[in-house]
Design a protein around this motif. Structure first.
Motif, PDB file in Angstrom:
ATOM      1  N   GLY A  16      16.449  34.193  46.630  1.00  0.00           N
ATOM      2  CA  GLY A  16      16.846  35.582  46.827  1.00  0.00           C
ATOM      3  C   GLY A  16      15.796  36.359  47.610  1.00  0.00           C
ATOM      4  O   GLY A  16      14.630  35.978  47.701  1.00  0.00           O
ATOM      5  N   HIS A  17      16.223  37.440  48.189  1.00  0.00           N
ATOM      6  CA  HIS A  17      15.322  38.299  48.962  1.00  0.00           C
ATOM      7  C   HIS A  17      15.201  39.630  48.246  1.00  0.00           C
ATOM      8  O   HIS A  17      15.861  40.605  48.586  1.00  0.00           O
ATOM      9  CB  HIS A  17      15.855  38.498  50.379  1.00  0.00           C
ATOM     10  N   ILE A  18      14.354  39.652  47.242  1.00  0.00           N
ATOM     11  CA  ILE A  18      14.147  40.862  46.454  1.00  0.00           C
ATOM     12  C   ILE A  18      13.034  41.668  47.099  1.00  0.00           C
ATOM     13  O   ILE A  18      11.937  41.168  47.317  1.00  0.00           O
ATOM     14  CB  ILE A  18      13.796  40.520  44.996  1.00  0.00           C
ATOM     15  N   GLN A  19      13.324  42.930  47.398  1.00  0.00           N
ATOM     16  CA  GLN A  19      12.329  43.806  47.994  1.00  0.00           C
ATOM     17  C   GLN A  19      11.980  44.901  47.000  1.00  0.00           C
ATOM     18  O   GLN A  19      12.871  45.519  46.417  1.00  0.00           O
ATOM     19  CB  GLN A  19      12.861  44.423  49.277  1.00  0.00           C
ATOM     20  N   PRO A  20      10.694  45.144  46.799  1.00  0.00           N
ATOM     21  CA  PRO A  20      10.315  46.226  45.893  1.00  0.00           C
ATOM     22  C   PRO A  20      10.685  47.571  46.514  1.00  0.00           C
ATOM     23  O   PRO A  20      10.714  47.707  47.739  1.00  0.00           O
ATOM     24  CB  PRO A  20       8.803  46.067  45.756  1.00  0.00           C
ATOM     25  N   PRO A  21      10.949  48.580  45.680  1.00  0.00           N
ATOM     26  CA  PRO A  21      11.276  49.894  46.233  1.00  0.00           C
ATOM     27  C   PRO A  21      10.073  50.509  46.935  1.00  0.00           C
ATOM     28  O   PRO A  21       8.915  50.202  46.612  1.00  0.00           O
ATOM     29  CB  PRO A  21      11.680  50.710  45.011  1.00  0.00           C
ATOM     30  N   ALA A  22      10.351  51.349  47.895  1.00  0.00           N
ATOM     31  CA  ALA A  22       9.276  52.012  48.637  1.00  0.00           C
ATOM     32  C   ALA A  22       8.542  52.967  47.702  1.00  0.00           C
ATOM     33  O   ALA A  22       9.176  53.663  46.898  1.00  0.00           O
ATOM     34  CB  ALA A  22       9.849  52.765  49.818  1.00  0.00           C
ATOM     35  N   PRO A  23       7.211  53.017  47.769  1.00  0.00           N
ATOM     36  CA  PRO A  23       6.473  53.939  46.905  1.00  0.00           C
ATOM     37  C   PRO A  23       6.778  55.383  47.287  1.00  0.00           C
ATOM     38  O   PRO A  23       6.908  55.718  48.460  1.00  0.00           O
ATOM     39  CB  PRO A  23       5.009  53.591  47.168  1.00  0.00           C
ATOM     40  N   THR A  24       6.898  56.237  46.279  1.00  0.00           N
ATOM     41  CA  THR A  24       7.167  57.647  46.521  1.00  0.00           C
ATOM     42  C   THR A  24       5.943  58.467  46.142  1.00  0.00           C
ATOM     43  O   THR A  24       5.088  58.014  45.372  1.00  0.00           O
ATOM     44  CB  THR A  24       8.369  58.130  45.691  1.00  0.00           C
ATOM     45  N   GLN A  25       5.872  59.646  46.671  1.00  0.00           N
ATOM     46  CA  GLN A  25       4.772  60.556  46.365  1.00  0.00           C
ATOM     47  C   GLN A  25       5.253  61.604  45.375  1.00  0.00           C
ATOM     48  O   GLN A  25       6.440  61.902  45.289  1.00  0.00           O
ATOM     49  CB  GLN A  25       4.284  61.250  47.643  1.00  0.00           C
ATOM     50  N   ALA A  26       4.322  62.171  44.628  1.00  0.00           N
ATOM     51  CA  ALA A  26       4.662  63.246  43.698  1.00  0.00           C
ATOM     52  C   ALA A  26       5.088  64.472  44.500  1.00  0.00           C
ATOM     53  O   ALA A  26       4.650  64.662  45.637  1.00  0.00           O
ATOM     54  CB  ALA A  26       3.451  63.571  42.834  1.00  0.00           C
ATOM     55  N   PRO A  27       5.942  65.314  43.930  1.00  0.00           N
ATOM     56  CA  PRO A  27       6.389  66.502  44.657  1.00  0.00           C
ATOM     57  C   PRO A  27       5.223  67.424  44.997  1.00  0.00           C
ATOM     58  O   PRO A  27       4.280  67.576  44.215  1.00  0.00           O
ATOM     59  CB  PRO A  27       7.342  67.185  43.677  1.00  0.00           C
ATOM     60  N   LYS A  28       5.304  68.040  46.171  1.00  0.00           N
ATOM     61  CA  LYS A  28       4.253  68.986  46.569  1.00  0.00           C
ATOM     62  C   LYS A  28       4.282  70.179  45.634  1.00  0.00           C
ATOM     63  O   LYS A  28       5.329  70.649  45.243  1.00  0.00           O
ATOM     64  CB  LYS A  28       4.462  69.438  48.011  1.00  0.00           C
ATOM     65  N   GLY A  29       3.110  70.647  45.284  1.00  0.00           N
ATOM     66  CA  GLY A  29       2.991  71.784  44.376  1.00  0.00           C
ATOM     67  C   GLY A  29       2.845  71.384  42.921  1.00  0.00           C
ATOM     68  O   GLY A  29       2.472  72.209  42.097  1.00  0.00           O
ATOM     69  N   SER A  30       3.130  70.134  42.574  1.00  0.00           N
ATOM     70  CA  SER A  30       2.948  69.702  41.191  1.00  0.00           C
ATOM     71  C   SER A  30       1.491  69.308  40.973  1.00  0.00           C
ATOM     72  O   SER A  30       0.749  69.068  41.916  1.00  0.00           O
ATOM     73  CB  SER A  30       3.863  68.519  40.866  1.00  0.00           C
ATOM     74  N   ARG A  31       1.085  69.230  39.728  1.00  0.00           N
ATOM     75  CA  ARG A  31      -0.313  68.870  39.461  1.00  0.00           C
ATOM     76  C   ARG A  31      -0.595  67.409  39.789  1.00  0.00           C
ATOM     77  O   ARG A  31      -1.727  66.995  39.872  1.00  0.00           O
ATOM     78  CB  ARG A  31      -0.683  69.187  38.017  1.00  0.00           C
ATOM     79  N   CYS A  32       0.457  66.614  39.973  1.00  0.00           N
ATOM     80  CA  CYS A  32       0.296  65.193  40.275  1.00  0.00           C
ATOM     81  C   CYS A  32       0.273  64.911  41.783  1.00  0.00           C
ATOM     82  O   CYS A  32       0.098  63.763  42.174  1.00  0.00           O
ATOM     83  CB  CYS A  32       1.419  64.392  39.644  1.00  0.00           C
ATOM     84  N   HIS A  33       0.458  65.922  42.611  1.00  0.00           N
ATOM     85  CA  HIS A  33       0.495  65.698  44.054  1.00  0.00           C
ATOM     86  C   HIS A  33      -0.844  65.115  44.529  1.00  0.00           C
ATOM     87  O   HIS A  33      -1.900  65.654  44.256  1.00  0.00           O
ATOM     88  CB  HIS A  33       0.780  67.007  44.797  1.00  0.00           C
ATOM     89  N   GLY A  34      -0.768  63.989  45.208  1.00  0.00           N
ATOM     90  CA  GLY A  34      -1.961  63.334  45.726  1.00  0.00           C
ATOM     91  C   GLY A  34      -2.620  62.375  44.751  1.00  0.00           C
ATOM     92  O   GLY A  34      -3.632  61.766  45.077  1.00  0.00           O
ATOM     93  N   CYS A  35      -2.080  62.227  43.576  1.00  0.00           N
ATOM     94  CA  CYS A  35      -2.664  61.336  42.572  1.00  0.00           C
ATOM     95  C   CYS A  35      -2.339  59.882  42.925  1.00  0.00           C
ATOM     96  O   CYS A  35      -1.179  59.539  43.155  1.00  0.00           O
ATOM     97  CB  CYS A  35      -2.131  61.662  41.184  1.00  0.00           C
ATOM     98  N   PRO A  36      -3.343  58.998  42.967  1.00  0.00           N
ATOM     99  CA  PRO A  36      -3.073  57.594  43.280  1.00  0.00           C
ATOM    100  C   PRO A  36      -2.391  56.848  42.126  1.00  0.00           C
ATOM    101  O   PRO A  36      -1.928  55.730  42.307  1.00  0.00           O
ATOM    102  CB  PRO A  36      -4.458  57.017  43.552  1.00  0.00           C
ATOM    103  N   TYR A  37      -2.318  57.464  40.952  1.00  0.00           N
ATOM    104  CA  TYR A  37      -1.720  56.813  39.793  1.00  0.00           C
ATOM    105  C   TYR A  37      -0.272  57.224  39.581  1.00  0.00           C
ATOM    106  O   TYR A  37       0.325  56.870  38.583  1.00  0.00           O
ATOM    107  CB  TYR A  37      -2.538  57.129  38.536  1.00  0.00           C
ATOM    108  N   TRP A  38       0.323  57.993  40.487  1.00  0.00           N
ATOM    109  CA  TRP A  38       1.700  58.477  40.358  1.00  0.00           C
ATOM    110  C   TRP A  38       2.657  57.298  40.345  1.00  0.00           C
ATOM    111  O   TRP A  38       2.652  56.442  41.213  1.00  0.00           O
ATOM    112  CB  TRP A  38       2.025  59.410  41.514  1.00  0.00           C
TER     113      TRP A  38
END
Length: 59
Positions: A16-38
């Motif tokens: 099978g050709h299983i592809q992982p989902p594309a990584p997403t970023q935290a929404p802008k303005g949230s306290r998690c924006h820019g966090c590498p652990y999101w």
């Protein structure tokens, strides 16, 4: 070696050709924006706060 005369048997033998989902970023303005652990949800305790070096002066 084929077990049936099905034309789909060769296709089913291929890996099978299983592809992982594309990584997403935290929404802008949230306290998690820019966090590498999101990972799509807010952490219970912020990893960025836990990894900060302790302040000098004791408190």
């Amino acid at each position: 070696m084929n077990f049936t005369k099905s034309p789909y048997e060769a296709m089913m033998k291929k890996p099978g050709h299983i592809q992982p989902p594309a990584p997403t970023q935290a929404p802008k303005g949230s306290r998690c924006h820019g966090c590498p652990y999101w990972r799509g949800i807010v952490c219970l305790s912020c990893y960025r706060d836990l990894l900060k070096p302790p302040r000098k002066g004791g408190r």
